[in-house]
Design a protein around this motif. Sequence first.
Motif, PDB file in Angstrom:
ATOM      1  N   PHE A 460       8.131  31.732  22.564  1.00  0.00           N
ATOM      2  CA  PHE A 460       7.115  31.857  23.757  1.00  0.00           C
ATOM      3  C   PHE A 460       6.500  33.115  23.179  1.00  0.00           C
ATOM      4  O   PHE A 460       5.212  33.105  23.282  1.00  0.00           O
ATOM      5  CB  PHE A 460       7.994  31.871  24.844  1.00  0.00           C
ATOM      6  N   ASP A 461       7.025  34.304  23.013  1.00  0.00           N
ATOM      7  CA  ASP A 461       6.261  35.498  22.707  1.00  0.00           C
ATOM      8  C   ASP A 461       6.870  36.249  21.656  1.00  0.00           C
ATOM      9  O   ASP A 461       7.934  35.755  21.011  1.00  0.00           O
ATOM     10  CB  ASP A 461       6.099  36.381  23.969  1.00  0.00           C
ATOM     11  N   GLU A 462       6.263  37.349  21.324  1.00  0.00           N
ATOM     12  CA  GLU A 462       6.990  38.144  20.476  1.00  0.00           C
ATOM     13  C   GLU A 462       8.313  38.728  20.514  1.00  0.00           C
ATOM     14  O   GLU A 462       9.160  38.685  19.361  1.00  0.00           O
ATOM     15  CB  GLU A 462       6.439  39.369  20.141  1.00  0.00           C
ATOM     16  N   THR A 463       8.944  38.897  21.570  1.00  0.00           N
ATOM     17  CA  THR A 463      10.282  39.295  22.068  1.00  0.00           C
ATOM     18  C   THR A 463      11.275  37.993  21.737  1.00  0.00           C
ATOM     19  O   THR A 463      12.193  37.989  21.177  1.00  0.00           O
ATOM     20  CB  THR A 463      10.440  39.421  23.389  1.00  0.00           C
ATOM     21  N   ALA A 464      10.866  36.810  21.892  1.00  0.00           N
ATOM     22  CA  ALA A 464      11.294  35.592  21.804  1.00  0.00           C
ATOM     23  C   ALA A 464      11.533  35.351  20.147  1.00  0.00           C
ATOM     24  O   ALA A 464      12.590  34.776  19.736  1.00  0.00           O
ATOM     25  CB  ALA A 464      10.798  34.310  22.395  1.00  0.00           C
ATOM     26  N   GLU A 465      10.555  35.719  19.684  1.00  0.00           N
ATOM     27  CA  GLU A 465      10.408  35.575  18.128  1.00  0.00           C
ATOM     28  C   GLU A 465      11.468  36.541  17.484  1.00  0.00           C
ATOM     29  O   GLU A 465      12.270  36.059  16.476  1.00  0.00           O
ATOM     30  CB  GLU A 465       9.298  35.866  17.513  1.00  0.00           C
ATOM     31  N   ASN A 490      27.641  34.462  22.450  1.00  0.00           N
ATOM     32  CA  ASN A 490      27.482  34.159  20.897  1.00  0.00           C
ATOM     33  C   ASN A 490      27.367  35.320  20.034  1.00  0.00           C
ATOM     34  O   ASN A 490      26.456  36.190  20.130  1.00  0.00           O
ATOM     35  CB  ASN A 490      26.001  33.494  20.887  1.00  0.00           C
ATOM     36  N   PRO A 491      28.407  35.559  19.205  1.00  0.00           N
ATOM     37  CA  PRO A 491      28.659  36.349  18.422  1.00  0.00           C
ATOM     38  C   PRO A 491      27.596  36.787  17.363  1.00  0.00           C
ATOM     39  O   PRO A 491      27.499  37.839  16.703  1.00  0.00           O
ATOM     40  CB  PRO A 491      29.996  36.315  17.853  1.00  0.00           C
ATOM     41  N   GLU A 492      26.827  35.619  16.975  1.00  0.00           N
ATOM     42  CA  GLU A 492      25.839  35.534  15.906  1.00  0.00           C
ATOM     43  C   GLU A 492      24.544  36.328  16.718  1.00  0.00           C
ATOM     44  O   GLU A 492      23.520  36.554  15.826  1.00  0.00           O
ATOM     45  CB  GLU A 492      25.290  34.141  15.615  1.00  0.00           C
ATOM     46  N   ARG A 493      24.427  36.547  17.901  1.00  0.00           N
ATOM     47  CA  ARG A 493      23.341  37.145  18.464  1.00  0.00           C
ATOM     48  C   ARG A 493      23.316  38.524  18.606  1.00  0.00           C
ATOM     49  O   ARG A 493      24.509  39.005  18.846  1.00  0.00           O
ATOM     50  CB  ARG A 493      22.834  36.630  19.738  1.00  0.00           C
ATOM     51  N   LYS A 494      22.287  39.308  18.867  1.00  0.00           N
ATOM     52  CA  LYS A 494      22.320  40.749  19.179  1.00  0.00           C
ATOM     53  C   LYS A 494      22.991  41.050  20.439  1.00  0.00           C
ATOM     54  O   LYS A 494      23.057  40.398  21.503  1.00  0.00           O
ATOM     55  CB  LYS A 494      20.813  41.083  19.407  1.00  0.00           C
ATOM     56  N   MET A 495      23.979  41.907  20.154  1.00  0.00           N
ATOM     57  CA  MET A 495      24.753  42.343  21.315  1.00  0.00           C
ATOM     58  C   MET A 495      25.900  41.004  21.822  1.00  0.00           C
ATOM     59  O   MET A 495      26.351  41.302  23.094  1.00  0.00           O
ATOM     60  CB  MET A 495      24.366  42.882  22.360  1.00  0.00           C
ATOM     61  N   SER A 496      25.908  39.945  20.884  1.00  0.00           N
ATOM     62  CA  SER A 496      26.801  38.848  21.365  1.00  0.00           C
ATOM     63  C   SER A 496      26.472  38.107  22.670  1.00  0.00           C
ATOM     64  O   SER A 496      27.242  37.694  23.604  1.00  0.00           O
ATOM     65  CB  SER A 496      28.121  39.248  21.481  1.00  0.00           C
ATOM     66  N   THR A 497      24.875  38.401  22.967  1.00  0.00           N
ATOM     67  CA  THR A 497      24.279  37.699  24.276  1.00  0.00           C
ATOM     68  C   THR A 497      24.634  36.244  24.208  1.00  0.00           C
ATOM     69  O   THR A 497      25.060  35.746  23.047  1.00  0.00           O
ATOM     70  CB  THR A 497      22.949  38.165  24.417  1.00  0.00           C
ATOM     71  N   ASN A 498      24.265  35.708  25.163  1.00  0.00           N
ATOM     72  CA  ASN A 498      24.704  34.120  25.434  1.00  0.00           C
ATOM     73  C   ASN A 498      23.175  33.228  24.834  1.00  0.00           C
ATOM     74  O   ASN A 498      22.484  34.093  24.143  1.00  0.00           O
ATOM     75  CB  ASN A 498      24.637  33.747  26.773  1.00  0.00           C
ATOM     76  N   ASN A 499      23.064  32.128  25.078  1.00  0.00           N
ATOM     77  CA  ASN A 499      22.043  31.417  24.171  1.00  0.00           C
ATOM     78  C   ASN A 499      20.752  31.170  25.215  1.00  0.00           C
ATOM     79  O   ASN A 499      20.380  30.030  25.024  1.00  0.00           O
ATOM     80  CB  ASN A 499      22.613  29.852  23.922  1.00  0.00           C
ATOM     81  N   VAL A 500      20.340  31.870  26.021  1.00  0.00           N
ATOM     82  CA  VAL A 500      19.268  31.991  26.780  1.00  0.00           C
ATOM     83  C   VAL A 500      18.197  32.245  25.946  1.00  0.00           C
ATOM     84  O   VAL A 500      18.178  32.682  24.699  1.00  0.00           O
ATOM     85  CB  VAL A 500      19.174  32.833  27.987  1.00  0.00           C
ATOM     86  N   GLY A 501      16.827  31.817  26.321  1.00  0.00           N
ATOM     87  CA  GLY A 501      15.845  31.948  25.604  1.00  0.00           C
ATOM     88  C   GLY A 501      14.595  31.620  26.019  1.00  0.00           C
ATOM     89  O   GLY A 501      14.574  31.108  27.498  1.00  0.00           O
ATOM     90  N   ASN A 502      13.354  32.145  25.519  1.00  0.00           N
ATOM     91  CA  ASN A 502      11.985  31.767  26.045  1.00  0.00           C
ATOM     92  C   ASN A 502      11.229  31.001  24.987  1.00  0.00           C
ATOM     93  O   ASN A 502      10.874  31.517  24.179  1.00  0.00           O
ATOM     94  CB  ASN A 502      11.257  33.141  26.414  1.00  0.00           C
ATOM     95  N   LEU A 503      10.886  29.752  25.461  1.00  0.00           N
ATOM     96  CA  LEU A 503      10.280  28.938  24.472  1.00  0.00           C
ATOM     97  C   LEU A 503       8.780  28.300  24.948  1.00  0.00           C
ATOM     98  O   LEU A 503       8.718  28.141  26.237  1.00  0.00           O
ATOM     99  CB  LEU A 503      11.360  27.815  24.266  1.00  0.00           C
ATOM    100  N   SER A 504       8.100  27.896  24.114  1.00  0.00           N
ATOM    101  CA  SER A 504       7.056  26.871  24.376  1.00  0.00           C
ATOM    102  C   SER A 504       7.415  25.564  23.865  1.00  0.00           C
ATOM    103  O   SER A 504       8.097  25.334  22.854  1.00  0.00           O
ATOM    104  CB  SER A 504       5.911  27.325  23.727  1.00  0.00           C
ATOM    105  N   VAL A 505       7.170  24.385  24.791  1.00  0.00           N
ATOM    106  CA  VAL A 505       7.425  23.085  24.283  1.00  0.00           C
ATOM    107  C   VAL A 505       6.081  22.361  23.823  1.00  0.00           C
ATOM    108  O   VAL A 505       4.875  22.715  24.483  1.00  0.00           O
ATOM    109  CB  VAL A 505       7.730  22.241  25.466  1.00  0.00           C
ATOM    110  N   VAL A 506       5.912  22.043  22.768  1.00  0.00           N
ATOM    111  CA  VAL A 506       4.527  21.520  22.140  1.00  0.00           C
ATOM    112  C   VAL A 506       4.585  20.087  22.121  1.00  0.00           C
ATOM    113  O   VAL A 506       5.580  19.257  21.405  1.00  0.00           O
ATOM    114  CB  VAL A 506       4.347  22.132  20.776  1.00  0.00           C
TER     115      VAL A 506
END
Length: 535
Positions: A460-465, A490-506
Amino acid sequence: MKQISKKSALLIGGFLALAGNGTFAAAAQPMSGEQIIQQQCTACHTKTGDASKPYSRISQQRKTPEGWQMTLHRMVSIHQAKISDAERKQVLKYLADTQGLAPAETAGLRYGLERDGNLVENNDPAYAEMCARCHSGARFGLQRRTRAEWDLLVQFHMGQIPTLELHSLARDRPWFELAMNEVAPKLAEDFPFETAAWKAWQAADKPTFAHAWTIAGYIPGKGDFDAVMQVRDQGDDRYALEIAGHYADGRPLSGSGQAITYTGYEWRAALTLDGMKLRQILAANEQGTQMTGRLFMAGANELGAEMVAQRAAKGDHAVTRVMPSHIRQGTRQEITLVGAGLQGTPELGEGVRVIKTLSAGTNRMRLLVEADKQAAVGLRDIRVGQIQVPAMLAVFDQVARVEVVPGESIARVGGNGMPVAKVKSAYRAVGYASGADGKPGTADDIRLGHMPATWTLKAFDETAEQDNDLKYAGTIDANGIFTPGDAGPNPERKMSTNNVGNLSVVGSVDDGGGQVSGEAHLLVTVQRFVRSSVQ
């Protein structure tokens, strides 16, 4: 009698009067709802001596069936009310029928009943910061109370949620003082206990529902459909349903179910179509000739869409749906008309003609139609015999823009061994042609209706990218159904955060000469652990 379990209560009453397995309890009830209140509730709710409002607290409120369901759940789960499952259903029916809301009083707020969580509200500023910061505007807008009861509701919030004044948008102001002196009086004025609409509805003749109905709607992952729903009276406002019809692509559809009506117009049904367990929450018009509302998956409220049911009794005439609702200049295609009392050759407006009737029935007509190359772009009225319906078929030259709906939505991570399931989100693409000004995105754009689309996601935005949300937050399938990621760290994510996110649906529609795309905003967030009957 068997006592209601806490688990049953948390399942939102087994969908109101439907038992947990989707069927009605067969046992006859020896007492009426009012008698049960007198016997089971008056230990706490005293008799007032006022015949018009006989019980304290109870008789000074009016609510929807779901509103009363929430009240009964609270009485059982918090106040340990000793009331059986069968008795609860009797009381719910009695209160919804005698202290419900008139049809006009639910207008504009039915999304709260229909479990449509992806709608952006526009609440009065007086309520937005004081009430709607915690729950929807429909939650309080679908209630009617005396002034004293609105005051007591504020007191209830303070007693039940003692940290309320420490919340955001409360700790920076005298919340309790404002709630008592400004908000409660406004609620009493905007949503009063006594109204002309409710008085008129109480006196009105109520419709019966034991007819054939033509229904039309959309099931995510399956597509548009239409069917005939045969409704058989089982007494006490309960009905058995048999459904047979077709999806838009010709596949057959069939199923059965059961329904109950409250307050003379509130329709609630549990049904199984082709193995799918579904729910209908509909409202009938005051004449009882048409019901509108929402059809959705029983285990996933977010997977649903609007539907319409048209009474198809003798003498009924209506066109309720055209599928698809658009045709391009200079092309031939099949369309289906859905309604009641359909007879004769349809007239589809200037520049559009019927080439062949492929099948004809009083509730459904399938036609091969053609639009002239020079047919004017715009909406056409449809006439079938004595039925004329305005602006039901659009003629277009090209798709000028695409709107993805819902435009704002929420999905929630879940599963992964956790007790809360994932909350998905479903999307559709709506095409528009440019109006007379030739510019897309202006007030005279012509809505063409839902169109087939291909679906993709992007950050959705630069942060999400930067956070790589596109990789972790979820996926979207060919039907426009988004499935979020797993719950938990999720250990693969920064600080092992969960799988939340900010997206655009196209959503991209093939216009013949290229792709026309639209976008919607999707926020993938954490689980919701508390679910309520009124969203």
